[in-house]
Design a protein around this motif. Structure first.
Motif, PDB file in Angstrom:
ATOM      1  N   THR A  36       0.843  -1.187   0.000  1.00 13.10           N
ATOM      2  CA  THR A  36       0.000   0.000   0.000  1.00 13.10           C
ATOM      3  C   THR A  36       0.883   1.243   0.000  1.00 13.10           C
ATOM      4  OG1 THR A  36      -1.704  -1.176   1.254  1.00 13.10           O
ATOM      5  CG2 THR A  36      -1.880   1.219   1.158  1.00 13.10           C
ATOM      6  N   GLN A  37       0.764   2.055  -1.056  1.00  9.76           N
ATOM      7  CA  GLN A  37       1.544   3.273  -1.155  1.00  9.76           C
ATOM      8  C   GLN A  37       1.008   4.333  -0.192  1.00  9.76           C
ATOM      9  OE1 GLN A  37       1.997   2.762  -5.972  1.00  9.76           O
ATOM     10  NE2 GLN A  37       2.062   4.803  -5.143  1.00  9.76           N
ATOM     11  N   GLN A  38       1.784   5.402  -0.054  1.00 11.45           N
ATOM     12  CA  GLN A  38       1.365   6.481   0.856  1.00 11.45           C
ATOM     13  C   GLN A  38       0.067   7.137   0.406  1.00 11.45           C
ATOM     14  OE1 GLN A  38       4.675   9.177   1.258  1.00 11.45           O
ATOM     15  NE2 GLN A  38       5.671   7.921   2.835  1.00 11.45           N
ATOM     16  N   ASN A  39      -0.190   7.109  -0.928  1.00 10.01           N
ATOM     17  CA  ASN A  39      -1.440   7.700  -1.429  1.00 10.01           C
ATOM     18  C   ASN A  39      -2.622   6.739  -1.341  1.00 10.01           C
ATOM     19  OD1 ASN A  39      -0.941   5.877  -3.451  1.00 10.01           O
ATOM     20  ND2 ASN A  39      -0.720   7.381  -5.087  1.00 10.01           N
ATOM     21  N   ASP A  54       9.684   0.559   3.217  1.00  5.12           N
ATOM     22  CA  ASP A  54       8.754   1.226   2.313  1.00  5.12           C
ATOM     23  C   ASP A  54       9.514   1.889   1.161  1.00  5.12           C
ATOM     24  OD1 ASP A  54       6.000   1.016   2.584  1.00  5.12           O
ATOM     25  OD2 ASP A  54       5.763   3.187   2.824  1.00  5.12           O
ATOM     26  N   GLU A  55      10.616   2.569   1.515  1.00  7.22           N
ATOM     27  CA  GLU A  55      11.440   3.219   0.488  1.00  7.22           C
ATOM     28  C   GLU A  55      12.035   2.184  -0.464  1.00  7.22           C
ATOM     29  OE1 GLU A  55      11.508   3.763   3.667  1.00  7.22           O
ATOM     30  OE2 GLU A  55      11.311   5.924   4.037  1.00  7.22           O
ATOM     31  N   LYS A  61       9.305   1.091  -2.941  1.00  4.70           N
ATOM     32  CA  LYS A  61       9.046   2.203  -3.866  1.00  4.70           C
ATOM     33  C   LYS A  61      10.161   2.281  -4.923  1.00  4.70           C
ATOM     34  CE  LYS A  61       8.192   7.234  -3.824  1.00  4.70           C
ATOM     35  NZ  LYS A  61       9.384   7.725  -4.529  1.00  4.70           N
TER      36      LYS A  61
END
Length: 457
Positions: A231-234, A352-353, A356
């Motif tokens: 799940t991305q930050q957006n 997370d990075e 991404k």
């Protein structure tokens, strides 16, 4: 705008339909030793080293009454020429020139369509005399090919590029397919030496103890693929297929048959990955075996990232990071600037990075540059730094095209390429990475020179 048309013209049985099949990549046209098999125009979508066009196969040109069947077939050929951007005039190098070849040549010279003369069946020495005869037609240098064996296709590409390259269009269907590919699951393999924390990292991403872990090295023996959603930050959810692999030790230490199978399985997992994360142990730094694993991943053409694990217990973190960065740039000279991240599988720092960055590098690994844009960059690169002239003899670089993606592969056409220094190849590859958005992904550059048709092989 429709794809540009290229028409194949020639007398019967010179190999026009064989060439048509070669260019469309499948047997759409019927081929037989009997002349006159093709009676009507046949259209096909062709691609030659990234150059796209519509190819038109025509009936064999025969000198017959316009009302007869052969005469009506000839009229079909004449009609096809009116909409063509280029005509490929095919003659049989083994049979040599015939009066009908000369008649077709006279007619073609009176048209406004650019003509490329192809001497087919030129493989081996049997076609040499016919190839020499072709010069007498006054249509420039003939391109020696073998449609049946696929020889000379690079030279045909070079002859077509000046006429077709300005007319290339981006196909919406292909763009859609590429987008669909990037929407598919990211195939992410985690590799590294034993006990670097690969399984612990995957468990942290999953939020559960899905994989067996422990202080003992070598617990993971099979490559395990697990489907997961990131799940991305957006809030957007992206599918990921995580691949955990067995630790790769030095070959001298791999003595047990089971461990040999595990290492082979890990290599196999790399083959099926898109992006590979090489996990280092911050408490041990970068070792020679890590560089060997990284080189293996790059040789397989996979996008590579380096993650330094156990960052939460690392000593002298800043100097450690800079030291590893410098050692990677020196040890992996073929791909400078490989993404380097600090993570902790135990605490979740940097994960997370890492995911991404993996999606971003996959996009670069899958990128295709339009031929026109690629050659604009190429012209600028040559003007900024012309190729050398070893021994006073100039190396001529003519065109470049992207032949494939995943990993990106380029074909460079020119003369005397066997004298092109490795340093100049690196200059071009680094320019492609830096200026065309390929970042640190592995790039393949193939050199292609026109063959000397009279060379004794």
């Amino acid at each position: 705008m429709p794809a540009p048309q290229v028409i194949i013209i020639g007398r019967p049985n010179v190999g026009k339909s064989t060439l048509f099949n070669r260019l469309v990549g499948k047997k759409l046209a019927l081929v037989d030793d009997q002349p006159g098999v093709t009676r009507d125009r046949r259209f096909g979508d062709a691609e030659l080293l990234g150059l796209k066009f519509q190819i038109v196969d025509t009936a064999g040109w025969e000198d017959e009454d316009a009302e007869s069947l052969p005469g009506r077939m000839r009229q079909q050929t004449e009609a096809a020429l009116e909409t063509a951007e280029v005509a490929l005039f095919v003659m049989d190098a083994r049979a040599g020139l015939t009066p009908l070849d000369e008649e077709i040549a006279r007619w073609l010279r009176g048209t406004k369509v650019p003509i490329i003369l192809l001497a087919n069946k030129a493989e081996g020495r049997a076609g040499e005399s016919g190839l020499l005869e072709a010069y007498s037609l006054g249509m420039g240098d003939p391109v020696a090919i073998s449609a049946e064996h696929g020889e000379g296709m690079g030279d045909l590409f070079e002859a077509l590029v000046p006429h077709l390259e300005p007319l290339q269009v981006e196909e919406e269907d292909e763009e859609f397919d590429e987008e669909a590919l990037l929407r598919g699951p990211l195939k992410l393999a985690i590799v590294g030496r034993p006990n670097a924390g690969k399984s612990t990292l995957i468990n942290k991403l999953l939020g559960q103890d899905r994989l067996l872990t422990g202080p003992e090295a070598g617990i993971t023996r099979d490559s395990i693929a697990i489907d997961w959603e990131w799940t991305q930050q957006n809030g957007e959810v992206r599918p990921v297929r995580l691949i955990d692999t067995a630790g790769m030790r030095k070959k001298a230490n791999v003595v047990e048959k089971l461990e040999k199978l595990s290492v082979a399985d890990a290599r196999h997992a790399v083959d099926f990955a898109e992006v590979v994360v090489l996990l280092l142990d911050a408490t041990r730094g970068l070792e020679h075996q890590d560089l060997k694993i990284a080189s293996m991943v790059l040789e397989e053409g996979r996008a590579l990232m380096i993650a330094i694990n156990k960052w939460d217990v690392a000593e002298g973190a800043s100097s450690l990071f800079q030291g590893i960065r410098g050692a990677l740039d020196e040890g992996l000279a073929q791909v400078r600037g490989v993404p380097l991240l600090a993570v902790s599988a135990r605490t979740g720092k940097g994960l997370d990075e890492m995911i991404k960055a993996a999606f971003e590098i996959r996009e670069a690994w899958s990128r295709r540059v339009p031929t026109a844009a690629l050659n604009r960059w190429f012209d600028d690169a040559l003007n900024a730094n012309p190729p050398p002239a070893p021994g006073g003899k100039r190396i001529k670089l003519r065109y470049i095209t992207q032949a494939k993606t995943r990993p990106p592969g380029f074909v460079l056409f020119g003369t005397r390429l066997d004298s092109l220094p490795e340093s100049y190849k690196r200059y071009l590859i680094n320019g492609i990475r830096r200026e065309l958005g390929f970042d640190a992904v592995p790039i393949r550059l193939t050199l292609r020179s026109p063959k000397n048709p009279f060379a004794k092989g």
